[in-house]
Design an enzyme around this catalytic site. Structure first.
Site, mmCIF file in Angstrom:
data_model
loop_
_atom_site.group_PDB
_atom_site.id
_atom_site.type_symbol
_atom_site.label_atom_id
_atom_site.label_comp_id
_atom_site.label_asym_id
_atom_site.label_seq_id
_atom_site.Cartn_x
_atom_site.Cartn_y
_atom_site.Cartn_z
ATOM 1 N N ASP A 1 -8.321 16.830 12.531
ATOM 2 C CA ASP A 1 -9.241 16.571 11.441
ATOM 3 C C ASP A 1 -9.806 17.918 10.991
ATOM 4 O O ASP A 1 -9.608 18.943 11.649
ATOM 5 C CB ASP A 1 -10.354 15.611 11.874
ATOM 6 C CG ASP A 1 -10.886 14.791 10.711
ATOM 7 O OD1 ASP A 1 -10.814 15.278 9.565
ATOM 8 O OD2 ASP A 1 -11.371 13.671 10.940
ATOM 9 N N TRP A 2 -10.498 17.923 9.881
ATOM 10 C CA TRP A 2 -10.952 19.169 9.252
ATOM 11 C C TRP A 2 -11.750 20.011 10.269
ATOM 12 O O TRP A 2 -12.841 19.638 10.688
ATOM 13 C CB TRP A 2 -11.821 18.856 8.048
ATOM 14 C CG TRP A 2 -12.270 20.064 7.280
ATOM 15 C CD1 TRP A 2 -13.171 20.994 7.689
ATOM 16 C CD2 TRP A 2 -11.845 20.460 5.968
ATOM 17 N NE1 TRP A 2 -13.340 21.950 6.726
ATOM 18 C CE2 TRP A 2 -12.541 21.660 5.654
ATOM 19 C CE3 TRP A 2 -10.963 19.935 5.031
ATOM 20 C CZ2 TRP A 2 -12.388 22.323 4.447
ATOM 21 C CZ3 TRP A 2 -10.800 20.598 3.821
ATOM 22 C CH2 TRP A 2 -11.499 21.781 3.531
#
Length: 990
Positions: free
Chosen positions: A291-292
């Site tokens: 994820d980011w």
């Protein structure tokens, strides 16, 4: 293996402990050889580049201006970037792709990802709302439409579906998932993956999907986003992992790991989850994207001291691609040089990324998803009509006293009141991709569109709700003081025959980072509702929301309530369709609505506890100030008609091990209009090796009936749906008593019971004593080829009993070479084990070396009457030494004319290093193969007859060790002899 006399066969070969292969569907041929070819050409720098993802932070149709963006552009040109996100438009992705294709050495195309969560331009209901439809075909269709609109804008990869099971309404991202139940979420996961990816990922109108967040994100402690997760192994396997396994088996291209830690280990750095379970046991062949920034966030977790260590932990744990974390590009090359990250792990990660790109067809045409002309082919108006249909299927009718709904012709004056009544933006919801702000049909507009000319519609806002900046990143301010609109609203309500009140949540109250400790009607909405109620009690409350709300006062006082969620582009028209009776509501809640926020997390499939109830004193599991059950339970939803359930019955009160029974109920529409009911099946395991939920959803069926019409609904119950992850750390159905529930929601159910009988061991040999037990076995002997060399299999051995011995509690089959001849042994259970359906389990240690072929197999005892392959053959385990580290499971049927078309090859590194347990479960529905309790292959043709599934008769079991064979690979290595195939035990269970 085609030797007639053997029933089960032990075969040499290399095998990896994995689950059933989960292959990404694609028409591109020879993908693996193409991947290997590209990989062999790559430098370490280029390999690391494939594991790097950049955000498109500048206008790619022009040159980068900022220094950081200029550096990004140079890295793209030099092949040091594998994918980008947030690059939007076919022109922009084409320009970005050109940077790679016209400048880099190997010209490996990039992927372009984006958060396409519930539509791209055409907005559909937020995922939680869409799940309320319980309509899997509709969900697949909305994903297909979103995929088409995405590729028309150059996007070929979505970070969806989110399949985190969540039970806590305080968590803002509950709107992005499918609710509290693992079975329903699993079904939705498959539907969405199919919708995005279609049957061919290389089709230019499909996009790669992402199953997220792996795993546990929806169990964030206290419902606070990004918070830690405390779950045990039982909860992990029985509740959180099933949707991801379903997505993996459906061939999802990518998986995104989660922000949270699980029992002290961040998911991004969790080797057991990513490398052992996802890629190992499930044999999934896509790639994992972080994820980011979740890789460097392990520093804040206190799990890594810097980006370099975070990169080391993440890559070694199985996280393949770094989304905007900057950890892989800055550290991986150095980590490889230092020996802290192996080239094996680098190559595995790169191979996975390349595999997806090949399967998407990007190597055939890097610009296939950058076709600006495709925009002209997108039927946006048709998509809006589809959005309207799916939206109205998602509206849940909670209450309808006084039969206020559908609105009667006698209602001539309607007041439409509330801060969300004429809100054209909140219905779009959060995570809105390229959905245009203020583009939804509002409730007011929908009612005006649907009402006749003789119906007067008066509108009053009452009060503002969300005020100030409304955006994805910034906090939302809620109006709590400005009541200046109350007076007009009250006057409008006083004059009306009926009031439609639109209350609930702003689009930016739910979503990422939008956790709340209060989940009631925020701001001044509750006060406004009560003031309107004082002057007009004919109220239809329409809730526009992204999460379950606490609406206890409304439930006690308001006669009609509908949960309309944030329904997307056609929200107002869909709501009006239901209010005016154009569509009869059929949706059911995918989450429980609480009586009070203090009940959260709240879910129907709770454990019973040791003190479930007591009406006389307080020492039981409950609250002293509120009931403990849901205000509106999971699966609840009303219709404009009434449904009557007949008596629930079972085809038998006992189910044989490996068998199945049928639960049946007759459903009748006793009302005056046609309606659709979602009939739900729940099961409870009363006594088990671990505590089990009070009930679990195991099936559902949508049934549409005309007034007075009846239909019998049948559910098949077999061992598969009774299995759970138990104390033995296995998925098993345990013998004992069960309860079956059927009804229209998880609370109002009919109940019957049945017992699952224990399986019976009908044959077992642990090879005790000094000789083979001839009551169990027969020798098969022959003086070499062609007598006992198989049916044209190029086997070279002769079989003799002196090469079979029992020693120290083990059966040993030896293969030797004497002169130019090879000798080995074979035994079978001819005339001894005759069983129809059951399980065969063998623990054995395979010999290593090229050219050996140990096997465990079965052959029908009707072989003399019908011949091979009409008798059927099940190859439980074949290990072909000429293909090391690969296990084969195969079946022969008359339909295959003896060809092994039903064959599964499973890589198992190090399979010969220790004993392995090989098992085959065989029923009238399917044949499943396992290694150390991990499923490797399931065979279950859609049409089962004597040609495709000739396994309805007793079989013989055989064990042997062959030499040679037709399989490819190096020839027999004469230097390896003698070799031994060692069997610890054989067990047959009926």
């Amino acid at each position: 293996m085609k030797n007639i006399p053997l029933m089960v066969l032990f075969l040499f070969g290399s095998l990896m402990v994995t689950g059933q292969n989960s292959e990404i569907p694609s028409s591109v041929k020879n993908v693996e050889s193409k991947v290997d070819s590209v990989l062999s050409l790559m430098t370490l720098e280029e390999k690391v580049g494939q594991l790097v993802q950049y955000n498109g932070s500048w206008d790619l149709t022009g040159p980068a201006s900022e220094m950081n963006n200029k550096e990004k552009e140079d890295n793209i040109k030099n092949g040091r970037v594998g994918s980008m996100l947030n690059v939007l438009s076919a022109e922009a992705t084409a320009e970005a792709q050109k940077l790679v294709m016209e400048n880099s050495r190997l010209k490996i195309p990039m992927m372009f990802g984006y958060d396409v969560i519930h539509g791209y331009k055409t907005m559909f209901p937020v995922p939680l709302g869409e799940t309320a439809s319980w309509d899997l075909e509709a969900m697949e269709e909305s994903a297909r439409i979103a995929a088409l609109e995405s590729v028309a804008e150059g996007v070929n990869w979505t970070f969806s579906p989110m399949i985190d099971v969540s039970r806590d309404a305080r968590w803002g991202r509950i709107m992005e998932g499918s609710g509290e139940d693992p079975y329903l979420t699993s079904q939705v996961a498959v539907a969405k993956v199919k919708g995005y990816q279609g049957n061919d990922l290389a089709d230019e109108k499909t996009i790669a999907a992402t199953a997220k967040h792996f795993v546990g994100y929806g169990f964030a402690e206290a419902g606070r986003d990004y918070n830690t997760v405390h779950i045990g192994e039982n909860e992990l396997h029985n509740t959180l992992l099933p949707p991801f396994e379903a997505a993996a088996k459906a061939g999802v291209a990518t998986v995104m790991n989660a922000f949270n830690d699980i029992d002290g280990t961040p998911a991004t750095g969790h080797k057991v989850l990513q490398r052992d379970i996802l890629k190992g046991k499930w044999d999934w062949d896509g790639f994992v994207v972080s994820d980011w920034g979740s890789i460097p966030e392990m520093i804040e977790h206190g799990f890594a001291k810097d980006k370099k260590q975070a990169a080391q932990i993440a890559l070694n744990a199985g996280s393949d691609m770094d989304m905007e974390g900057g950890a892989y590009e800055s550290s991986l090359e150095e980590l490889v040089e230092e020996g802290k990250v192996s080239m094996k792990h680098i190559d595995d990660a790169v191979r996975r990324v390349l595999r997806v790109k090949f399967k998407m067809g990007l190597f055939d045409d890097p610009y296939r998803y950058s076709n600006a002309d495709l925009q002209k082919e997108v039927p946006y108006e048709e998509h809006r009509q589809a959005a309207r249909d799916i939206a109205r299927k998602s509206i849940v009718l909670l209450k309808n006293e006084k039969e206020l709904l559908p609105l009667k012709p006698s209602v001539k004056n309607i007041a439409v009141i509330g801060p969300l009544a004429d809100d054209k933006d909140s219905p779009i919801g959060n995570w809105r991709a390229q959905g245009e702000a203020n583009s939804a049909i509002s409730v007011l507009e929908g009612i005006k569109n649907a009402a006749g000319k003789d119906v007067k519609i008066n509108y009053a806002k009452g009060a503002d709700h969300g005020i100030g900046e409304r955006s994805f990143l910034m906090p939302l301010k809620i109006n709590t003081t400005d009541r200046s609109g109350f007076k007009k609203a009250i006057k409008t309500a006083e004059k009306a025959d009926l009031v439609v009140m639109a209350l609930g949540e702003d689009a930016f109250q739910a979503g990422e980072g939008r956790s709340q400790v209060n989940i009631g009607l925020a701001g001044l909405q509750q006060e406004l509702l009560e003031e309107i109620y004082k002057v007009n009690q004919n109220i239809v409350l329409v809730l526009i929301n992204g999460r379950p709300l606490e609406i206890t006062w409304a439930s006690e006082n308001i006669p009609a309530i509908a949960v309309a969620w944030q329904l997307g582009s056609e929200s107002g028209n869909a709501i009006a369709d239901v209010l005016f009776g154009k569509y009869n509501p059929s949706a059911k809640l995918p989450v429980s609505f609480p009586r009070a926020v203090g009940q959260e997390p709240l879910y129907y499939n709770q454990k019973n506890t040791g003190r479930p109830s007591n009406d006389e004193h307080v020492t039981y599991s409950a609250y002293t100030d509120e009931k403990k059950d849901a205000l509106y339970p999971f699966g609840f939803g009303l219709s404009y008609t009434d449904f009557e359930y007949g008596d629930l019955s079972l085809s038998s009160e006992e189910m044989e091990a490996g068998g199945r029974i049928q639960a049946s109920v007759e459903l009748t529409n006793t009302g005056d209009v046609e309606g659709k009911e979602i009939v739900q099946l729940y099961i409870r395991d009363l006594v088990a090796s671990t505590t089990r939920p009070v009930k679990e959803l195991k099936g559902f069926e949508a049934v549409t009936l005309a007034p007075g019409e009846s239909k019998r609904i049948d559910f098949t119950i077999d061992e598969e749906i009774l299995k759970f992850y138990n104390v033995n750390k296995k998925w098993e159905a345990e013998a004992g008593d069960f309860e079956v529930f059927v009804g229209g929601n998880s609370r109002d159910l009919q109940k019957v019971g049945f017992s699952l009988k224990e399986s019976k061991v009908i044959f077992e040999d642990h090879f005790e004593g000094e000789e083979l037990n001839m009551e169990n076995w027969n020798y098969e002997e022959g003086d070499g080829c062609p007598n006992l060399c198989g049916w044209g299999n190029n086997e070279r051995q002769g079989y003799y009993r002196e090469f079979v011995k029992v020693e120290d509690g083990k059966l040993i089959i030896k293969a030797v070479k004497e002169g130019d001849k090879y000798f080995s042994g074979k035994i079978n259970t001819k005339d001894k084990v005759e069983f129809k359906y059951g399980s065969v389990e063998v623990r054995a240690k395979l010999p290593d070396g090229h050219g050996l072929w140990p096997a465990i197999w079965m052959l029908g005892n009707n072989i003399d009457e019908v011949g091979w392959p009409a008798s059927g053959e099940i190859d439980i385990m074949e290990y072909v030494g000429r293909q090391p580290d690969t296990l084969h499971n195969a079946l022969h049927t008359p339909a295959s004319h003896g060809e092994t078309e039903n064959i599964k090859s499973t890589p198992v590194p190090g399979i010969t290093e220790d004993f392995q347990v090989f098992r085959m479960d065989w029923s009238e529905d399917a044949i499943e193969f396992f290694i150390n309790d991990e499923k490797t292959y399931t065979f279950s043709p859609e049409v089962k007859n004597d040609e495709t599934y000739p396994y309805n008769h007793p079989f013989y079991l055989l064990l042997n060790l062959a030499v040679g064979g037709n399989f490819g690979g190096p020839d027999v290595d004469d230097s390896i002899f003698p070799k031994e195939f060692i069997i610890d035990y054989v067990k047959v269970t009926k």
